[in-house]
Enzyme design. Structure first.
Site, PDB file in Angstrom:
ATOM      1  CD  GLU A 188      16.998 -40.154 -12.960  1.00 61.27           C
ATOM      2  OE1 GLU A 188      17.133 -38.916 -13.154  1.00 61.27           O
ATOM      3  OE2 GLU A 188      16.259 -40.860 -12.328  1.00 61.27           O
ATOM      4  NE  ARG A 238      26.505 -31.158 -17.603  1.00 64.01           N
ATOM      5  CZ  ARG A 238      25.730 -30.235 -18.409  1.00 64.01           C
ATOM      6  NH1 ARG A 238      26.283 -29.654 -19.529  1.00 64.01           N
ATOM      7  NH2 ARG A 238      24.537 -29.728 -18.068  1.00 64.01           N
ATOM      8  NE  ARG A 284      25.796 -27.663 -22.716  1.00 65.67           N
ATOM      9  CZ  ARG A 284      26.512 -27.274 -21.796  1.00 65.67           C
ATOM     10  NH1 ARG A 284      27.883 -26.906 -22.379  1.00 65.67           N
ATOM     11  NH2 ARG A 284      26.453 -26.823 -20.409  1.00 65.67           N
ATOM     12  CB  CYS A 312      20.626 -14.615 -39.866  1.00 60.55           C
ATOM     13  SG  CYS A 312      21.393 -15.330 -41.456  1.00 60.55           S
ATOM     14  CD  GLU A 313      18.847 -15.762 -34.030  1.00 61.21           C
ATOM     15  OE1 GLU A 313      18.651 -14.921 -32.995  1.00 61.21           O
ATOM     16  OE2 GLU A 313      17.452 -16.040 -34.535  1.00 61.21           O
TER      17      GLU A 313
HETATM   18  N1  LLP Z   1      17.762 -36.971 -14.680  1.00 61.24           N
HETATM   19  C1  LLP Z   1      16.827 -36.061 -14.967  1.00 61.24           C
HETATM   20  C2  LLP Z   1      15.482 -36.137 -14.361  1.00 61.24           C
HETATM   21  C3  LLP Z   1      17.231 -34.926 -15.687  1.00 61.24           C
HETATM   22  O1  LLP Z   1      16.298 -34.098 -15.713  1.00 61.24           O
HETATM   23  C4  LLP Z   1      18.496 -34.723 -16.001  1.00 61.24           C
HETATM   24  C5  LLP Z   1      19.100 -33.867 -17.123  1.00 61.24           C
HETATM   25  C6  LLP Z   1      19.600 -35.985 -15.709  1.00 61.24           C
HETATM   26  C7  LLP Z   1      19.179 -37.040 -15.036  1.00 61.24           C
HETATM   27  C8  LLP Z   1      20.860 -35.838 -16.258  1.00 61.24           C
HETATM   28  O2  LLP Z   1      21.598 -34.792 -15.720  1.00 61.24           O
HETATM   29  P1  LLP Z   1      23.325 -34.643 -16.024  1.00 61.24           P
HETATM   30  O3  LLP Z   1      23.810 -36.016 -15.355  1.00 61.24           O
HETATM   31  O4  LLP Z   1      23.647 -34.852 -17.421  1.00 61.24           O
HETATM   32  O5  LLP Z   1      23.674 -33.441 -15.422  1.00 61.24           O
HETATM   33  N2  LLP Z   1      20.761 -28.947 -21.861  1.00 61.24           N
HETATM   34  C9  LLP Z   1      21.620 -28.597 -20.464  1.00 61.24           C
HETATM   35  C10 LLP Z   1      21.483 -29.522 -19.489  1.00 61.24           C
HETATM   36  C11 LLP Z   1      19.826 -30.102 -19.023  1.00 61.24           C
HETATM   37  C12 LLP Z   1      19.940 -31.234 -18.228  1.00 61.24           C
HETATM   38  C13 LLP Z   1      18.636 -31.636 -18.323  1.00 61.24           C
HETATM   39  N3  LLP Z   1      18.304 -33.040 -17.206  1.00 61.24           N
HETATM   40  C14 LLP Z   1      22.858 -28.507 -20.752  1.00 61.24           C
HETATM   41  O6  LLP Z   1      23.282 -28.314 -21.974  1.00 61.24           O
HETATM   42  O7  LLP Z   1      23.698 -28.015 -19.822  1.00 61.24           O
END
Ligand code: LLP
Length: 418
Positions: free
Chosen positions: A273, A276, A312, A342-343
Site C-alpha cells: 500500500e 508517499r 506538514r 495567524c499562528e
Molecule cells: N496503508 C495504511 C493503512 C496507512 O494508514 C497509510 C498511511 C499508508 C498505507 C500509506 O503510507 P505511506 O506509504 O504513504 O507512508 N500525514 C502524514 C502521513 C500519514 C500516513 C497515514 N497512513 C505525513 O504527512 O507525513
C-alpha cells in the site's frame, strides 16, 4: 528522482516552465509531474516482479482523481479509508477487485457501500468492527472478504504521529487476540477470511521494521493455515520513506528484496500500500513572496501559501526543501519562511539559508506531492489552491482554485439574525 529541474536558471516541471503555469493559474498552486509518478510506480512494481503481488496505491497520500486514474492506467489498485476515497477510486476507474479498505473507524454505511461495490478485502481493525462487518454482510446477503489488521508491536523509528504499529497505538488488533478472532468467524458464513494485514507507520527509512513486522505476520499466517484457513493475501501496508532533506531510505528494490526474502516460502499474494513513495517527490507547492521584513533577531520571508495549504511543517516539524523558481541570486541569507496565517506555527522553514529573495519572487516548496493538498484546510477562510498536473509538454488544471463564494456556499444565516 524527479522531473523538477532548472533550465537556464528557470525551474521547469518536465517540459513546462513553472512560470508559465503561474501566469495562468496564479499562486499558491500545487504542481505535479506525471512522469515522476509513473517512474516511481514502475520502479516499485518492477522491484516486486519476482513475486505474486498487488499494489494498492494509498489514496490518502494524494487523492486527486486524475492522479488515481493515472495510476490505474499503470495497473494500480487502491488502499482506501473512507466512503469518499472509495468513490474517488471507483470514479477513477480502479477495479473494485483491487481495492482494500483500511481504517479504525469504518461506519456501517461505509461498510455497506464497499460491500455493494464488491471490493477485494476489508482490513478490519477491531473485534467490534468485525462484528459490524458480519452484521452488514448478513443484512445484504453478501459474504464479506476480510483480513485482520495485526498490531505487530514494532517500532518503525519515525515521527510519533505517523507510527502506527506500536502496542500503545490505536491501530490494528493486538497479536494475542488475532487467532481467536479468526477462529470465531468460522461459524459465520457471512465473514470470509482471505488474508492478514499490518501497516506499521509512514516515512520509514530503514528496512528492519518492515522485516520484523512481516516475520510476525508470517508466524500468524502459518498458524492460521495449519488451522485450516485458506488465506490468499498478505498485506504489509505502506510506509516506505522518501528523501526530503538528507534521509537515506532503502531503494524500492532493497525494500522489495527484504520482503521477498522474508516472505518467500509463503504461498500468498503480497499486497503493498505505498503512498508517499509514489507521489511525495512528484509534487511541489509554488508560492509568491508577499513581503520581507526583519527584526533584531530574524529576517522573515512572508509568502502567500500558509499552513492551511501545506500543514506538514507545522504539524510534524517536517523539513521541506525550498528553492527559488528563478535562480538569479547567488547571495544567501538566513530566513524564516512564513505564511499569512495567524499562528506562530505557520511556517515552511526556520533559520534556513536561502538565496536572497524579494517581494514578487516565487518559491517552490519541494516534496509536497504526498500529504500536501489532501491535508489542506480553509482555516482563516482561505480558498484552497488549485492542482496542476504536468505531462511532458502539456499541463492540466486537475482541480481549480476554490473561490470565497465556494467557502460561503455551505453556510446559512437563520432569519432571526438577519
Ligand atoms: N496503508 C495504511 C493503512 C496507512 O494508514 C497509510 C498511511 C499508508 C498505507 C500509506 O503510507 P505511506 O506509504 O504513504 O507512508 N500525514 C502524514 C502521513 C500519514 C500516513 C497515514 N497512513 C505525513 O504527512 O507525513
Amino acid at each position: 528522482m524527479h522531473y523538477f529541474e532548472y533550465r537556464n536558471g528557470e525551474l521547469y516541471c518536465e517540459e513546462v516552465p513553472v512560470k508559465k503555469i503561474l501566469k495562468e493559474v496564479g499562486t499558491p498552486v500545487y504542481i505535479y509531474s506525471a512522469k515522476t509518478i509513473k517512474r516511481h510506480f514502475k520502479v516499485f512494481r518492477e522491484s516486486f516482479s519476482k513475486i505474486d503481488h498487488l499494489i494498492c496505491y494509498s489514496v490518502k497520500a494524494n487523492s486527486n482523481i486524475a492522479i488515481i486514474s493515472l495510476l490505474k492506467q499503470l495497473g494500480s489498485g487502491a488502499d482506501i479509508v473512507s466512503a469518499g476515497e472509495l468513490k474517488r477510486a471507483l470514479k477513477a476507474g480502479i477495479d473494485p477487485k483491487k481495492i482494500v479498505f483500511s481504517g479504525v473507524g469504518k461506519t456501517p454505511e461505509e461498510i455497506e457501500l464497499a460491500l455493494n461495490a464488491d471490493i477485494l478485502m476489508f482490513n478490519v481493525e477491531s473485534l467490534e468492527e468485525l462484528e459490524t462487518l458480519g452484521e452488514v454482510a448478513r443484512r445484504l446477503g453478501k459474504k464479506a472478504p476480510f483480513a485482520l489488521r495485526v498490531n505487530p508491536d514494532v517500532d518503525p523509528q519515525t515521527h510519533p504521529y505517523i507510527s502506527t504499529g506500536l502496542k500503545k497505538s490505536k491501530f490494528g488488533i493486538p497479536e494475542e487476540f488475532v487467532i481467536e478472532a479468526y477462529k470465531k468467524t468460522k461459524k459465520n458464513s457471512y465473514l470470509h477470511p482471505i488474508g492478514i494485514d499490518a501497516h506499521i507507520g509512514s516515512q520509514i527509512t530503514s528496512i528492519s521494521p518492515f522485516v520484523d513486522a512481516l516475520s510476525r505476520l508470517k508466524k500468524i499466517w502459518e498458524e492460521l493455515i495449519s488451522l485450516g484457513f485458506e488465506l490468499k493475501y498478505l498485506d504489509i501496508g505502506g510506509g516506505l520513506g522518501i528523501v526530503y532533506e538528507n534521509e537515506e531510505p532503502p531503494l524500492p528494490q532493497e525494500y522489495a528484496d527484504a520482503i521477498i526474502k522474508e516472505g518467500r516460502d509463503l504461498e500468498a499474494t503480497i499486497i503493498l500500500e505505498p503512498g508517499r513513495v509514489i507521489v511525495g517527490n512528484a509534487g511541489i507547492l509554488v508560492t509568491k513572496v508577499l513581503y520581507t521584513k526583519e527584526n533584531v533577531l530574524k529576517k522573515f520571508v512572508i509568502v502567500d501559501a500558509g499552513m492551511n495549504d501545506l500543514i506538514r511543517p507545522a504539524f510534524y516539524q517536517a523539513y521541506h526543501k525550498i528553492i527559488p523558481v528563478e535562480e538569479k541570486n547567488l547571495e544567501y541569507e538566513v530566513v524564516d519562511v512564513v505564511g499569512p496565517i495567524c499562528e506562530s506555527s505557520d511556517f515552511f522553514a526556520k533559520e534556513r539559508k536561502l538565496p536572497k529573495v524579494k517581494k514578487g519572487d516565487f518559491l517552490a516548496i519541494m516534496s509536497a506531492g504526498a500529504y500536501g493538498f489532501v491535508m489542506s484546510s480553509n482555516y482563516n477562510s482561505r480558498p484552497r489552491p488549485p492542482e496542476v498536473l504536468v505531462d511532458g509538454e502539456d499541463y492540466y488544471v486537475i482541480r481549480k482554485r476554490e473561490t470565497i463564494e465556494d467557502l460561503l456556499a455551505f453556510e446559512t444565516i437563520p432569519d432571526k439574525y438577519l
